[in-house]
Write a protein that holds these residues in place. Structure first.
Motif, PDB file in Angstrom:
ATOM      1  N   GLN A 156       0.730  -1.228  -0.194  1.00  0.00           N
ATOM      2  CA  GLN A 156       0.010  -0.166   0.076  1.00  0.00           C
ATOM      3  C   GLN A 156       0.859   1.290  -0.057  1.00  0.00           C
ATOM      4  N   GLU A 157       1.693   1.183   0.846  1.00  0.00           N
ATOM      5  CA  GLU A 157       2.783   2.213   1.078  1.00  0.00           C
ATOM      6  C   GLU A 157       3.565   2.538  -0.632  1.00  0.00           C
ATOM      7  N   CYS A 199       2.569   1.765  -3.436  1.00  0.00           N
ATOM      8  CA  CYS A 199       1.832   2.236  -4.526  1.00  0.00           C
ATOM      9  C   CYS A 199       1.293   3.656  -4.271  1.00  0.00           C
ATOM     10  N   GLN A 200       0.969   3.859  -3.119  1.00  0.00           N
ATOM     11  CA  GLN A 200       0.655   5.451  -2.749  1.00  0.00           C
ATOM     12  C   GLN A 200       1.936   6.332  -3.110  1.00  0.00           C
ATOM     13  N   ALA A 201       3.227   6.093  -2.882  1.00  0.00           N
ATOM     14  CA  ALA A 201       4.193   6.900  -3.419  1.00  0.00           C
ATOM     15  C   ALA A 201       4.217   6.848  -4.793  1.00  0.00           C
ATOM     16  N   PHE A 202       3.895   5.802  -5.410  1.00  0.00           N
ATOM     17  CA  PHE A 202       3.903   5.887  -7.099  1.00  0.00           C
ATOM     18  C   PHE A 202       2.525   6.525  -7.380  1.00  0.00           C
ATOM     19  N   LYS A 203       1.688   6.846  -6.444  1.00  0.00           N
ATOM     20  CA  LYS A 203       0.315   7.407  -6.985  1.00  0.00           C
ATOM     21  C   LYS A 203      -0.408   6.492  -8.040  1.00  0.00           C
ATOM     22  N   PHE A 204      -0.304   5.131  -7.727  1.00  0.00           N
ATOM     23  CA  PHE A 204      -0.864   4.260  -8.648  1.00  0.00           C
ATOM     24  C   PHE A 204      -2.420   4.286  -8.097  1.00  0.00           C
ATOM     25  N   PRO A 205      -3.240   4.148  -9.014  1.00  0.00           N
ATOM     26  CA  PRO A 205      -4.711   3.778  -8.816  1.00  0.00           C
ATOM     27  C   PRO A 205      -5.086   2.821  -7.634  1.00  0.00           C
ATOM     28  N   HIS A 206      -5.902   2.717  -6.995  1.00  0.00           N
ATOM     29  CA  HIS A 206      -6.353   1.847  -5.842  1.00  0.00           C
ATOM     30  C   HIS A 206      -6.466   0.425  -6.509  1.00  0.00           C
ATOM     31  N   GLN A 263      -3.242  -1.300  -6.481  1.00  0.00           N
ATOM     32  CA  GLN A 263      -2.847  -1.801  -4.993  1.00  0.00           C
ATOM     33  C   GLN A 263      -3.313  -3.000  -4.649  1.00  0.00           C
TER      34      GLN A 263
END
Lengths: 433, 331
Positions: free
Chosen positions: B89-90, B92-99, B102
């Motif tokens: 989750q971290e 994916c958030q750092a890469f600003k991937f869509p939910h 993740q």
């Protein structure tokens, strides 16, 4: 052990000595069937079921971006879609540095049927082929998958006559409102007008347009609109169906590559398909509706009167088809050029078509116009002796002038697409073949 | 893909709690046996998904002197997994991937560790590979190099593990995440409750909280036990409890009657309750827990630096078996 192992072993050995005769202890390798879009395809016997299968072999570990994208698309979608009119992915496994995709074995494809001069297609036969195509599409679309590479040689024909959609390497899901898709899909002749105008958001309608082209091709026994460039393709479409008016297709003017074409009125569809029934023409026109939102869906098309009116579609097992691929690999269906006597045509094949003068094209309001027009003339000259003659018989069909090569996504389009969308490392390798 | 009913997700990847426990025990015991037999649990993975077994490292004289490293137990493995799922989750958030990316990556990770123990395949490697695979499958391509660079990891690890991951997933790559379902339900609710413009803000908050509730649900076993629609409803119900926007139970009763659902309302509420009890029971491992487990994992994975060198020398004649021979969800 399978009794056939002797003969299978013999044919497997000479093709690739380093490859074991049995693949992953289950498949007995037989002859190579050809080069697929992304690797060698060979025939094999599944010793677990006795079934003949086709195995696509894709090299692993050679590329910067890992497992081949196209293969991955095909696997992920076909794992979820099981339908009598969609090719079955039986198995997927890595083995000795290659990824193997095991498909049900298919004898032939629709392109071979259309091209085979010895085959007569009755209206009932055409109805049957179209129905199976649409059933396969309806299943994909129900699951929100667009195929994006519909063309006769991706419609394979099984030993029992069932037609199945294959090659899902360009397929993907649609319907996410904000996702941009590439418009560089389909072989050009089957590309819907919204794609030619650069639409980045589109849906199942693109497959329906292509299915319409295939329907027309079944009727005409040659590709319907053989554009030599994207611009020329649009010109051919407008020549057949008239230049679309914004009232017909309100969103058209907002498409990224929209250019205004000089107005050409639509000829009567009947003049293009003089032997076709009213129901045929009605369904065709609905599949060729310009506005993708108004275009008929696969499900609606299956419920169209064309399918319930006489003649009933031919049972798949009774459909005429060319000799199986494996047996006829080296003896191609006779070309009309080499025919000695007069050719006997079915009513379908006697089809006349109008060759529309390409005045419209010369008026294209873009700087490439000259070049395009030259291209058009050149190709028309090669394809037909009847240049600008209206209401002429297409001599190319009658005398079997060599048809222009079919553009596929393996040409420049595909390279563009791969770079843009797939980062497909296989591409260079395939092009060098 | 919207057709969950006919999906591989539904037919092959929804389990009972007992099934999950059994699968994890089998993997844990296998790794424990590896440790007894070879003194090390690490499996080397080849690009084509085949796995190389370790050579015994204690045929040496020092066998008796060195005590065998202790294997992780099932609970410690679970801590390890939860820790790395959070990491997914971290990252994916750092890469600003869509939910969606993740969620797909976490589900891949969960499914992978139904077949394997964390002692056999290091969760850090599998985590990265699952993120990469998820991006690829969801048509949101990020190159392995870029991904590796972004979090200072060797991208070759990703490429080496890609095939073993796909294979362990049985090539069932399309997964259904609850995020999409939340959006769908929310739209339906707005329509159902005739939401006025001034209420839009409330629904927005409801959505945001529901998303963060799903993030929590994703760390539990719930995604392997319940269909995504139920996970979404559980998150929305929780979000509504915290916010009190609408009559949630009334809404559920109505959709159940409209859909002619196979489940009764009471059954559905029971499902939603059990999803939530999983969230309540979720124990995020502390840093201290992790230090301890990580040390244990290191010793199982790489007993000692010098032993490791010896092992590498001999790795040329390691026995090879393909991953499918020893595992696979459906073998």
């Amino acid at each position: 052990m399978i009794p056939a192992s002797d003969s299978a072993g013999a044919s497997a050995g000479d093709e690739d000595a380093s490859f074991s005769k049995r693949v992953a202890d289950r498949y007995l390798k037989r002859e190579v069937l050809g080069e697929g879009t992304y690797g060698v395809v060979f025939k094999a016997i599944d010793t677990k079921t006795g079934q003949t299968v086709a195995i696509k072999k894709i090299r692993l570990g050679k590329y910067k971006e890992g497992v081949n994208f196209t293969a991955l698309r095909e696997i992920k979608l076909l794992k979820e879609i099981k339908d009598p009119n969609i090719i079955e992915l039986i198995d997927a496994f890595p083995h000795k540095g290659n990824l193997h995709l095991v498909f049900e074995f298919m004898e032939s494809d629709l392109e071979a049927v259309i091209r085979d001069r010895n085959i007569v297609l009755s209206p009932a036969d055409i109805k049957s082929y179209l129905q199976m195509t649409l059933k396969g599409l309806a299943c994909c679309h129900k699951k929100w998958v667009v195929h994006r590479d519909m063309k006769p040689n991706n419609l394979l024909i099984a030993a029992d006559g069932q037609l199945k959609l294959a090659d899902f390497g360009l397929a993907r899901t649609f319907g996410s409102p904000d996702r941009k898709l590439t418009h560089q899909v389909f072989a050009r002749w089957y590309r819907a007008p919204e794609l030619l105008y650069g639409a980045k958001q589109y849906g199942a309608g693109v497959d329906i347009w292509a299915a319409g082209c295939i329907f027309a091709e079944l009727l005409l026994r040659r590709p319907f609109m053989q554009g030599t460039s994207d611009i020329d393709q649009l010109g051919k479409i407008f020549a057949a169906f008239g230049t679309p008016k914004p009232s017909q297709w309100p969103d058209m003017v907002y498409l990224p590559d929209y250019v205004e074409y000089q107005y050409v009125p639509a000829p009567q569809l009947r003049t293009l398909f003089p032997m076709a029934s009213d129901d045929t023409l009605d369904l065709l026109s609905k599949m060729f509706t310009y506005d993708p939102k108004a275009r008929i869906t696969a499900q609606q098309a299956l419920e169209h009167r064309y399918f319930s009116s006489v003649p009933a579609p031919t049972k798949p097992s009774l459909l005429p088809r060319p000799p199986p691929k494996g047996e006829s690999q080296n003896n191609k269906p006779p070309d009309l050029n080499s025919q000695d006597g007069p050719v006997v045509f079915s009513p379908q094949r006697k089809m006349r078509r109008i060759t529309i003068p390409h005045d419209g094209l010369e008026a294209i309001q873009i700087d490439k116009a000259d070049e395009q027009t030259k291209e058009v003339k050149h190709s028309e000259g090669a394809a037909s002796h009847s240049g600008g003659m209206p209401m002429s018989i297409d001599l190319a069909v009658v005398f079997g002038t060599k048809p222009p090569p079919r553009p596929t996504l393996n040409s420049a389009d595909r390279s563009h697409l791969k770079r843009k969308l797939d980062l497909d490392p296989d591409f260079d390798f395939l092009q060098r073949e | 893909m919207v057709d969950f009913q006919s999906s591989t997700h539904r037919s092959r990847w929804i389990f009972s709690p007992d099934e999950l426990m059994e699968k994890r025990e089998i993997a844990n015991q296998r790794a424990t046996k590896l440790l007894e037999q070879f003194g090390v649990t690490r499996l080397d993975v080849n690009v084509d998904g085949s796995v190389s077994y370790p050579e015994p490292i204690f045929d040496q004289k020092d066998n008796a002197e060195r005590p065998l490293p202790k294997p992780l137990n099932c609970e410690e493995e679970q801590h390890m997994r939860i820790f790395y799922e959070q990491k997914i989750q971290e990252v994916c958030q750092a890469f600003k991937f869509p939910h969606k990316i993740q969620a797909t990556a976490i589900i891949y990770f969960k499914r992978f560790y139904l077949q394997w123990s964390v002692m056999e395949h290091h969760p850090k490697h599998i985590m990265l590979t699952c993120i990469y695979a998820s991006c690829k499958v969801e048509e949101n391509h990020v190159s392995a190099e870029e991904l590796g660079k972004g979090i200072q990891q060797d991208h070759q690890i990703i490429l080496n593990n890609e095939m073993v991951v796909y294979q362990s997933l049985g090539f069932d790559l399309i997964v259904y995440a609850p995020y999409h379902s939340i959006e769908g339900f929310l739209e339906d609710m707005q329509e159902h409750f005739h939401a006025r413009d001034e209420e839009q803000e409330k629904f927005k908050v409801l959505l945001q909280i529901a998303y963060s509730e799903v993030d929590k649900i994703m760390l539990t076993d719930a995604p392997l036990l319940f269909p995504p629609g139920q996970l979404a409803l559980a998150a929305l119900r929780r979000s509504n409890e915290l916010h009190g926007v609408l009559d949630f139970e009334g809404y559920l009763n109505i959709i159940l009657s409209q859909q002619r659902s196979v489940h009764s309302a009471s059954e559905l509420f029971e499902f939603l309750n059990s999803i939530y009890s999983l969230v309540h029971k979720l124990k995020i491992p502390t840093a201290k827990d992790m230090r301890h487990i990580d040390r244990k994992l290191k010793s199982c994975w790489d007993p000692s630096p010098d032993e490791n060198k010896k092992r590498e020398k001999r790795s040329k004649h390691k026995s090879k078996r393909t991953a499918s021979e020893m595992q696979g969800p459906h073998a």
